[in-house]
Write an enzyme that holds these catalytic residues in place. Sequence first.
Site, PDB file in Angstrom:
ATOM      1  N   GLY A  46       0.828  -1.201   0.000  1.00  0.00           N
ATOM      2  CA  GLY A  46       0.000   0.000   0.000  1.00  0.00           C
ATOM      3  C   GLY A  46       0.862   1.249   0.000  1.00  0.00           C
ATOM      4  O   GLY A  46       2.018   1.215   0.429  1.00  0.00           O
ATOM      5  N   GLN A  51       2.965   9.958   1.260  1.00  0.00           N
ATOM      6  CA  GLN A  51       4.315   9.382   1.317  1.00  0.00           C
ATOM      7  C   GLN A  51       5.186   9.791   0.138  1.00  0.00           C
ATOM      8  O   GLN A  51       6.404   9.647   0.185  1.00  0.00           O
ATOM      9  CB  GLN A  51       4.222   7.851   1.355  1.00  0.00           C
ATOM     10  CG  GLN A  51       3.636   7.324   2.651  1.00  0.00           C
ATOM     11  CD  GLN A  51       3.479   5.818   2.586  1.00  0.00           C
ATOM     12  OE1 GLN A  51       2.492   5.310   2.097  1.00  0.00           O
ATOM     13  NE2 GLN A  51       4.489   5.106   3.063  1.00  0.00           N
ATOM     14  N   CYS A  91       6.056  -0.191   6.963  1.00  0.00           N
ATOM     15  CA  CYS A  91       5.689   0.971   6.156  1.00  0.00           C
ATOM     16  C   CYS A  91       6.859   1.340   5.264  1.00  0.00           C
ATOM     17  O   CYS A  91       8.008   1.326   5.722  1.00  0.00           O
ATOM     18  CB  CYS A  91       5.351   2.134   7.094  1.00  0.00           C
ATOM     19  SG  CYS A  91       4.922   3.651   6.227  1.00  0.00           S
ATOM     20  N   LEU A  92       6.563   1.668   4.004  1.00  0.00           N
ATOM     21  CA  LEU A  92       7.646   2.032   3.082  1.00  0.00           C
ATOM     22  C   LEU A  92       8.364   3.302   3.535  1.00  0.00           C
ATOM     23  O   LEU A  92       9.502   3.536   3.131  1.00  0.00           O
ATOM     24  CB  LEU A  92       7.096   2.205   1.662  1.00  0.00           C
ATOM     25  CG  LEU A  92       6.561   0.912   1.021  1.00  0.00           C
ATOM     26  CD1 LEU A  92       5.948   1.209  -0.335  1.00  0.00           C
ATOM     27  CD2 LEU A  92       7.671  -0.127   0.904  1.00  0.00           C
ATOM     28  N   HIS A 133      -4.239   1.814   7.741  1.00  0.00           N
ATOM     29  CA  HIS A 133      -2.858   2.322   7.757  1.00  0.00           C
ATOM     30  C   HIS A 133      -2.692   3.453   6.733  1.00  0.00           C
ATOM     31  O   HIS A 133      -2.120   4.501   7.042  1.00  0.00           O
ATOM     32  CB  HIS A 133      -1.913   1.150   7.450  1.00  0.00           C
ATOM     33  CG  HIS A 133      -0.462   1.491   7.343  1.00  0.00           C
ATOM     34  ND1 HIS A 133       0.500   0.966   8.182  1.00  0.00           N
ATOM     35  CD2 HIS A 133       0.209   2.295   6.479  1.00  0.00           C
ATOM     36  CE1 HIS A 133       1.687   1.440   7.828  1.00  0.00           C
ATOM     37  NE2 HIS A 133       1.546   2.246   6.790  1.00  0.00           N
ATOM     38  N   GLU A 134      -3.223   3.245   5.526  1.00  0.00           N
ATOM     39  CA  GLU A 134      -3.049   4.253   4.465  1.00  0.00           C
ATOM     40  C   GLU A 134      -3.895   5.502   4.733  1.00  0.00           C
ATOM     41  O   GLU A 134      -3.457   6.620   4.464  1.00  0.00           O
ATOM     42  CB  GLU A 134      -3.385   3.668   3.085  1.00  0.00           C
ATOM     43  CG  GLU A 134      -2.578   2.442   2.669  1.00  0.00           C
ATOM     44  CD  GLU A 134      -1.083   2.580   2.821  1.00  0.00           C
ATOM     45  OE1 GLU A 134      -0.546   3.709   2.764  1.00  0.00           O
ATOM     46  OE2 GLU A 134      -0.423   1.545   3.018  1.00  0.00           O
ATOM     47  N   HIS A 137      -2.130   7.746   6.959  1.00  0.00           N
ATOM     48  CA  HIS A 137      -1.126   8.581   6.273  1.00  0.00           C
ATOM     49  C   HIS A 137      -1.761   9.883   5.780  1.00  0.00           C
ATOM     50  O   HIS A 137      -1.159  10.950   5.883  1.00  0.00           O
ATOM     51  CB  HIS A 137      -0.522   7.853   5.075  1.00  0.00           C
ATOM     52  CG  HIS A 137       0.624   6.943   5.413  1.00  0.00           C
ATOM     53  ND1 HIS A 137       1.768   7.374   6.048  1.00  0.00           N
ATOM     54  CD2 HIS A 137       0.810   5.620   5.184  1.00  0.00           C
ATOM     55  CE1 HIS A 137       2.615   6.351   6.181  1.00  0.00           C
ATOM     56  NE2 HIS A 137       2.055   5.272   5.675  1.00  0.00           N
TER      57      HIS A 137
END
Length: 167
Positions: A46, A51, A91-92, A133-134, A137
Amino acid sequence: MALLPILRYPDPRLNKKAAKVDVVDAGIRKLAADMAETMYAAPGVGLAATQVDVHKRVIVIDVSEDKNELQVFINPEILSREGECEAEEGCLSVPGIYDLVTRAAKVRVRALGLDGEPFELEAEDLLAVCVQHEIDHLEGKVFVEYLSRLKQARIKAKLAKQARITA
Ligand code: NI
């Protein structure tokens, strides 16, 4: 399409709240395509526009095993939550760090698709975790902010060290 650079925690731009998308136009479709390419290349399941330093309410997710089920959510909203689950998240924007976070086990989401049309979706398991989670963000929240202050300080120190090594 293009690969986009991913912001790394604790970059303060990760704490910006994303703005609602007014019109799903070619620019938004290009953003979603670039985000998907960036997510697959990373690789991750995701990615939120926040991000990649674009503060618009767009997320891309693919939790399928074969990485061929891209889901794009524009202006996503959680309509209802059910149950509780604890899962290890990564997480990226926080490379190499994984920790347990408690979230709703099931969520009902409403969003716009790439065609600008609204849709609703019932998500559970990994997809439910990923959606929450997204969307966090887009609100300017990174998953490590659910952890203790001590853990957050350790993660910051570890990432700062990694940055020095790879610089
Ligand atoms: Ni993330």
